[in-house]
Design a protein around this motif. Sequence first.
Motif, PDB file in Angstrom:
ATOM      1  N   GLU A   7       0.860  -1.179   0.000  1.00 35.11           N
ATOM      2  CA  GLU A   7       0.000   0.000   0.000  1.00 35.11           C
ATOM      3  C   GLU A   7       0.902   1.235   0.000  1.00 35.11           C
ATOM      4  O   GLU A   7       1.774   1.375   0.862  1.00 35.11           O
ATOM      5  CB  GLU A   7      -0.856  -0.023   1.262  1.00 35.11           C
ATOM      6  N   LYS A   8       0.707   2.106  -1.001  1.00 31.10           N
ATOM      7  CA  LYS A   8       1.467   3.348  -1.052  1.00 31.10           C
ATOM      8  C   LYS A   8       0.899   4.291  -0.004  1.00 31.10           C
ATOM      9  O   LYS A   8      -0.295   4.545   0.031  1.00 31.10           O
ATOM     10  CB  LYS A   8       1.376   3.976  -2.443  1.00 31.10           C
ATOM     11  N   ILE A   9       1.760   4.798   0.872  1.00 29.93           N
ATOM     12  CA  ILE A   9       1.326   5.710   1.918  1.00 29.93           C
ATOM     13  C   ILE A   9       1.448   7.149   1.447  1.00 29.93           C
ATOM     14  O   ILE A   9       0.564   7.964   1.668  1.00 29.93           O
ATOM     15  CB  ILE A   9       2.148   5.489   3.205  1.00 29.93           C
ATOM     16  N   GLU A  10       2.557   7.447   0.776  1.00 36.91           N
ATOM     17  CA  GLU A  10       2.803   8.818   0.343  1.00 36.91           C
ATOM     18  C   GLU A  10       3.691   8.811  -0.884  1.00 36.91           C
ATOM     19  O   GLU A  10       4.554   7.954  -1.028  1.00 36.91           O
ATOM     20  CB  GLU A  10       3.482   9.594   1.478  1.00 36.91           C
ATOM     21  N   GLN A  11       3.464   9.764  -1.766  1.00 36.11           N
ATOM     22  CA  GLN A  11       4.331   9.965  -2.924  1.00 36.11           C
ATOM     23  C   GLN A  11       4.358  11.457  -3.233  1.00 36.11           C
ATOM     24  O   GLN A  11       3.318  12.057  -3.453  1.00 36.11           O
ATOM     25  CB  GLN A  11       3.829   9.188  -4.136  1.00 36.11           C
ATOM     26  N   LEU A  12       5.545  12.041  -3.187  1.00 34.16           N
ATOM     27  CA  LEU A  12       5.718  13.457  -3.473  1.00 34.16           C
ATOM     28  C   LEU A  12       6.683  13.610  -4.637  1.00 34.16           C
ATOM     29  O   LEU A  12       7.668  12.874  -4.737  1.00 34.16           O
ATOM     30  CB  LEU A  12       6.279  14.184  -2.251  1.00 34.16           C
ATOM     31  N   VAL A  13       6.416  14.578  -5.510  1.00 30.61           N
ATOM     32  CA  VAL A  13       7.276  14.848  -6.647  1.00 30.61           C
ATOM     33  C   VAL A  13       7.807  16.261  -6.526  1.00 30.61           C
ATOM     34  O   VAL A  13       7.052  17.203  -6.311  1.00 30.61           O
ATOM     35  CB  VAL A  13       6.502  14.682  -7.977  1.00 30.61           C
ATOM     36  N   SER A  14       9.125  16.400  -6.641  1.00 31.31           N
ATOM     37  CA  SER A  14       9.768  17.704  -6.636  1.00 31.31           C
ATOM     38  C   SER A  14      10.791  17.705  -7.763  1.00 31.31           C
ATOM     39  O   SER A  14      11.790  16.976  -7.696  1.00 31.31           O
ATOM     40  CB  SER A  14      10.443  17.963  -5.293  1.00 31.31           C
ATOM     41  N   GLY A  15      10.524  18.487  -8.812  1.00 36.54           N
ATOM     42  CA  GLY A  15      11.406  18.472  -9.973  1.00 36.54           C
ATOM     43  C   GLY A  15      11.372  17.102 -10.620  1.00 36.54           C
ATOM     44  O   GLY A  15      10.309  16.581 -10.945  1.00 36.54           O
ATOM     45  N   ASN A  16      12.535  16.468 -10.754  1.00 32.65           N
ATOM     46  CA  ASN A  16      12.596  15.131 -11.345  1.00 32.65           C
ATOM     47  C   ASN A  16      12.856  14.048 -10.292  1.00 32.65           C
ATOM     48  O   ASN A  16      13.303  12.957 -10.605  1.00 32.65           O
ATOM     49  CB  ASN A  16      13.657  15.088 -12.451  1.00 32.65           C
ATOM     50  N   THR A  17      12.559  14.368  -9.023  1.00 34.91           N
ATOM     51  CA  THR A  17      12.758  13.423  -7.923  1.00 34.91           C
ATOM     52  C   THR A  17      11.422  13.036  -7.302  1.00 34.91           C
ATOM     53  O   THR A  17      10.592  13.887  -7.019  1.00 34.91           O
ATOM     54  CB  THR A  17      13.679  14.029  -6.844  1.00 34.91           C
ATOM     55  N   VAL A  18      11.253  11.730  -7.098  1.00 35.43           N
ATOM     56  CA  VAL A  18      10.060  11.184  -6.462  1.00 35.43           C
ATOM     57  C   VAL A  18      10.470  10.667  -5.085  1.00 35.43           C
ATOM     58  O   VAL A  18      11.426   9.906  -4.965  1.00 35.43           O
ATOM     59  CB  VAL A  18       9.468  10.019  -7.290  1.00 35.43           C
ATOM     60  N   THR A  19       9.774  11.107  -4.057  1.00 30.37           N
ATOM     61  CA  THR A  19       9.980  10.622  -2.684  1.00 30.37           C
ATOM     62  C   THR A  19       8.724   9.862  -2.301  1.00 30.37           C
ATOM     63  O   THR A  19       7.619  10.337  -2.536  1.00 30.37           O
ATOM     64  CB  THR A  19      10.209  11.799  -1.720  1.00 30.37           C
ATOM     65  N   TRP A  20       8.880   8.684  -1.716  1.00 28.12           N
ATOM     66  CA  TRP A  20       7.722   7.837  -1.461  1.00 28.12           C
ATOM     67  C   TRP A  20       7.890   7.032  -0.177  1.00 28.12           C
ATOM     68  O   TRP A  20       8.988   6.876   0.335  1.00 28.12           O
ATOM     69  CB  TRP A  20       7.509   6.882  -2.638  1.00 28.12           C
ATOM     70  N   SER A  21       6.761   6.516   0.295  1.00 27.52           N
ATOM     71  CA  SER A  21       6.773   5.554   1.394  1.00 27.52           C
ATOM     72  C   SER A  21       5.634   4.566   1.173  1.00 27.52           C
ATOM     73  O   SER A  21       4.612   4.912   0.581  1.00 27.52           O
ATOM     74  CB  SER A  21       6.641   6.249   2.750  1.00 27.52           C
ATOM     75  N   MET A  22       5.855   3.331   1.611  1.00 27.20           N
ATOM     76  CA  MET A  22       4.826   2.294   1.470  1.00 27.20           C
ATOM     77  C   MET A  22       4.961   1.272   2.580  1.00 27.20           C
ATOM     78  O   MET A  22       5.976   1.187   3.252  1.00 27.20           O
ATOM     79  CB  MET A  22       4.881   1.637   0.091  1.00 27.20           C
ATOM     80  N   ARG A  23       3.907   0.501   2.733  1.00 26.06           N
ATOM     81  CA  ARG A  23       3.854  -0.566   3.727  1.00 26.06           C
ATOM     82  C   ARG A  23       3.425  -1.834   2.992  1.00 26.06           C
ATOM     83  O   ARG A  23       2.426  -1.828   2.276  1.00 26.06           O
ATOM     84  CB  ARG A  23       2.853  -0.218   4.825  1.00 26.06           C
ATOM     85  N   CYS A  24       4.170  -2.921   3.206  1.00 21.69           N
ATOM     86  CA  CYS A  24       3.852  -4.191   2.554  1.00 21.69           C
ATOM     87  C   CYS A  24       3.647  -5.276   3.609  1.00 21.69           C
ATOM     88  O   CYS A  24       4.289  -5.266   4.660  1.00 21.69           O
ATOM     89  CB  CYS A  24       4.989  -4.614   1.625  1.00 21.69           C
ATOM     90  N   THR A  25       2.761  -6.204   3.289  1.00 24.62           N
ATOM     91  CA  THR A  25       2.490  -7.342   4.152  1.00 24.62           C
ATOM     92  C   THR A  25       2.682  -8.614   3.331  1.00 24.62           C
ATOM     93  O   THR A  25       2.144  -8.730   2.229  1.00 24.62           O
ATOM     94  CB  THR A  25       1.044  -7.297   4.689  1.00 24.62           C
ATOM     95  N   ALA A  26       3.463  -9.531   3.867  1.00 24.65           N
ATOM     96  CA  ALA A  26       3.671 -10.834   3.224  1.00 24.65           C
ATOM     97  C   ALA A  26       3.839 -11.882   4.319  1.00 24.65           C
ATOM     98  O   ALA A  26       4.660 -11.708   5.225  1.00 24.65           O
ATOM     99  CB  ALA A  26       4.906 -10.798   2.326  1.00 24.65           C
ATOM    100  N   ASN A  27       3.056 -12.923   4.249  1.00 25.79           N
ATOM    101  CA  ASN A  27       3.123 -14.019   5.224  1.00 25.79           C
ATOM    102  C   ASN A  27       3.021 -13.506   6.662  1.00 25.79           C
ATOM    103  O   ASN A  27       3.734 -13.966   7.542  1.00 25.79           O
ATOM    104  CB  ASN A  27       4.412 -14.821   5.042  1.00 25.79           C
ATOM    105  N   GLY A  28       2.161 -12.527   6.896  1.00 26.73           N
ATOM    106  CA  GLY A  28       1.950 -11.992   8.227  1.00 26.73           C
ATOM    107  C   GLY A  28       3.022 -11.033   8.711  1.00 26.73           C
ATOM    108  O   GLY A  28       2.939 -10.517   9.817  1.00 26.73           O
ATOM    109  N   MET A  29       4.055 -10.786   7.910  1.00 24.62           N
ATOM    110  CA  MET A  29       5.120  -9.851   8.285  1.00 24.62           C
ATOM    111  C   MET A  29       4.870  -8.505   7.618  1.00 24.62           C
ATOM    112  O   MET A  29       4.524  -8.443   6.442  1.00 24.62           O
ATOM    113  CB  MET A  29       6.491 -10.385   7.867  1.00 24.62           C
ATOM    114  N   ILE A  30       5.054  -7.427   8.383  1.00 18.84           N
ATOM    115  CA  ILE A  30       4.867  -6.078   7.855  1.00 18.84           C
ATOM    116  C   ILE A  30       6.229  -5.442   7.619  1.00 18.84           C
ATOM    117  O   ILE A  30       7.109  -5.501   8.481  1.00 18.84           O
ATOM    118  CB  ILE A  30       4.052  -5.210   8.831  1.00 18.84           C
TER     119      ILE A  30
END
Length: 141
Positions: free
Chosen positions: A78-101
């Motif tokens: 799940e993408k939490i945040e995505q910011l674009v400044s010029g030609n740079t993308v800053t992002w954060s996400m959370r993933c779950t697989a086999n019960g691990m976050i």
Amino acid sequence: MQRHHITLLALLILCTGTSCSSDAPARILEEGEWEMTTQMEMSGMPAGMPAMPPMTHRQCLSNDMMVPAQTDKHQNCEKIEQLVSGNTVTWSMRCTANGMISEMSGTTTYSGDTMEGSMHMNSQGMTMESHITGKRLGPCK
């Protein structure tokens, strides 16, 4: 008349380096198939343990999907945040697989048909840092 010139000059200054047209979406990267190489470093590895080898994968990237990611059908992200400044993308996400976050954040900077970025991941108390480089190969297949 002088006030009109000052207003016009102010608008030109504000528009420099950005798109002042509401119709044109910003183009951050050259869309197409990209080949990316990721080098991971894990903190807390035992002394003498060899470094992980670089991993290379291909992915179709677009201005709608700017964050490079290896897809895993057993992982839900799940993408939490995505910011674009010029030609740079800053992002954060959370993933779950086999019960691990896992929580990830990173930046990717595009320069024509090349890119460079970094990612920080925290999962179950372990942290990993990754450095990513890539190049555009051509149109998506």
